[in-house]
Design a protein around this motif. Structure first.
Motif, PDB file in Angstrom:
ATOM      1  N   GLY A 142       0.808  -1.219   0.000  1.00 26.95           N
ATOM      2  CA  GLY A 142       0.000   0.000   0.000  1.00 26.95           C
ATOM      3  C   GLY A 142       0.839   1.266   0.000  1.00 26.95           C
ATOM      4  O   GLY A 142       0.573   2.210  -0.768  1.00 26.95           O
ATOM      5  N   LEU A 143       1.876   1.315   0.827  1.00 25.68           N
ATOM      6  CA  LEU A 143       2.712   2.515   0.901  1.00 25.68           C
ATOM      7  C   LEU A 143       3.522   2.713  -0.380  1.00 25.68           C
ATOM      8  O   LEU A 143       3.743   3.851  -0.813  1.00 25.68           O
ATOM      9  N   ASN A 144       3.963   1.625  -0.977  1.00 26.68           N
ATOM     10  CA  ASN A 144       4.662   1.748  -2.251  1.00 26.68           C
ATOM     11  C   ASN A 144       3.760   2.361  -3.316  1.00 26.68           C
ATOM     12  O   ASN A 144       4.181   3.227  -4.086  1.00 26.68           O
ATOM     13  N   LEU A 145       2.512   1.910  -3.355  1.00 27.01           N
ATOM     14  CA  LEU A 145       1.580   2.436  -4.355  1.00 27.01           C
ATOM     15  C   LEU A 145       1.244   3.893  -4.085  1.00 27.01           C
ATOM     16  O   LEU A 145       1.175   4.714  -5.008  1.00 27.01           O
ATOM     17  N   ILE A 146       1.055   4.233  -2.814  1.00 28.16           N
ATOM     18  CA  ILE A 146       0.699   5.607  -2.451  1.00 28.16           C
ATOM     19  C   ILE A 146       1.816   6.585  -2.812  1.00 28.16           C
ATOM     20  O   ILE A 146       1.562   7.687  -3.306  1.00 28.16           O
ATOM     21  N   THR A 147       3.044   6.192  -2.556  1.00 25.62           N
ATOM     22  CA  THR A 147       4.176   7.100  -2.782  1.00 25.62           C
ATOM     23  C   THR A 147       4.724   7.031  -4.197  1.00 25.62           C
ATOM     24  O   THR A 147       5.696   7.722  -4.522  1.00 25.62           O
ATOM     25  N   GLY A 148       4.116   6.211  -5.034  1.00 26.77           N
ATOM     26  CA  GLY A 148       4.572   6.115  -6.409  1.00 26.77           C
ATOM     27  C   GLY A 148       5.938   5.465  -6.544  1.00 26.77           C
ATOM     28  O   GLY A 148       6.721   5.817  -7.430  1.00 26.77           O
TER      29      GLY A 148
END
Length: 209
Positions: free
Chosen positions: A130-136
């Motif tokens: 999730g954090l990888n996707l959020i931060t691009g």
């Protein structure tokens, strides 16, 4: 995120380098450095654009002095130390045999212990994604794979380290996991996904994007 991934780092260190089950007398494991190092890969990509991914009070202080003039490093240190304490508490939950003195070679984890294991592994995997996707992040698959690897190394001999309802279904179908245990595993994994999703949504709502 500094608290969470410092907790993950310390948790992996304890499980891979200190647990009796992973380090039987005369047969210490040879994978702990790989597992510990890949926590930094998982957390670095997931949290790097949020906190800088220090995960170490010494690193936080040195970066603070170099770039920020000794302001935020103290707060980072406090949260990272809390993460270390939390890791020790979680370790005691998934490795009760280390405290009780039971023979690690014959010990079998109880269902509640296995469910905690499945929750923790699933939570860290899903939060990392999730954090990888959020931060691009440009390395979501690599970061997710690193998170999965670390937690499997840490917890494989506690619960089997499924961390995925589909894996659990496959194990039940093969007969490697009892049906009721499999149902409990899946519920624990989905609860972990819900919690990780809510936390990732919090970071998303707090971000400039």
């Amino acid at each position: 995120v500094e608290l969470i991934y410092t907790c993950m780092l310390c948790f992996v260190v304890l499980n891979c380098a200190a647990s009796k089950h992973n380090n039987p007398p005369g047969d210490g494991n040879q994978f702990f450095a790989l597992a510990i190092g890949f926590v930094i890969v998982a957390g670095g990509y997931a949290a790097g654009n949020i906190s800088g991914a220090a995960f170490n009070p010494a690193v936080a202080i040195s970066l603070d002095i170099k770039y920020a003039g000794f302001r935020w490093g103290i707060w980072y240190c406090l949260f990272e130390l809390v993460g270390g304490v939390l890791a020790a508490l979680l370790y005691n939950l998934v490795r009760p045999e280390d405290r009780s003195g039971e023979d690690a070679s014959t010990y079998t984890a109880s269902l509640p212990t296995r469910l905690i294991s499945e929750f923790l592994g699933s939570f860290m995997l899903m939060l990392t994604v999730g954090l990888n996707l959020i931060t691009g992040s440009p390395a979501t698959p690599f970061s997710a794979a690193a998170s999965l690897m670390c937690m499997i190394y840490s917890l494989h001999n506690v619960s089997g380290a499924h961390f995925n309802p589909a894996v659990t279904v496959a194990c039940v179908a093969k007969g490697a996991t009892e049906i009721m245990d499999g149902l409990a595993y899946a519920l624990s994994q989905m609860l972990a996904g819900l919690c990780a999703g809510l936390l990732a949504a919090f970071f998303h709502a707090s971000s400039p994007n």
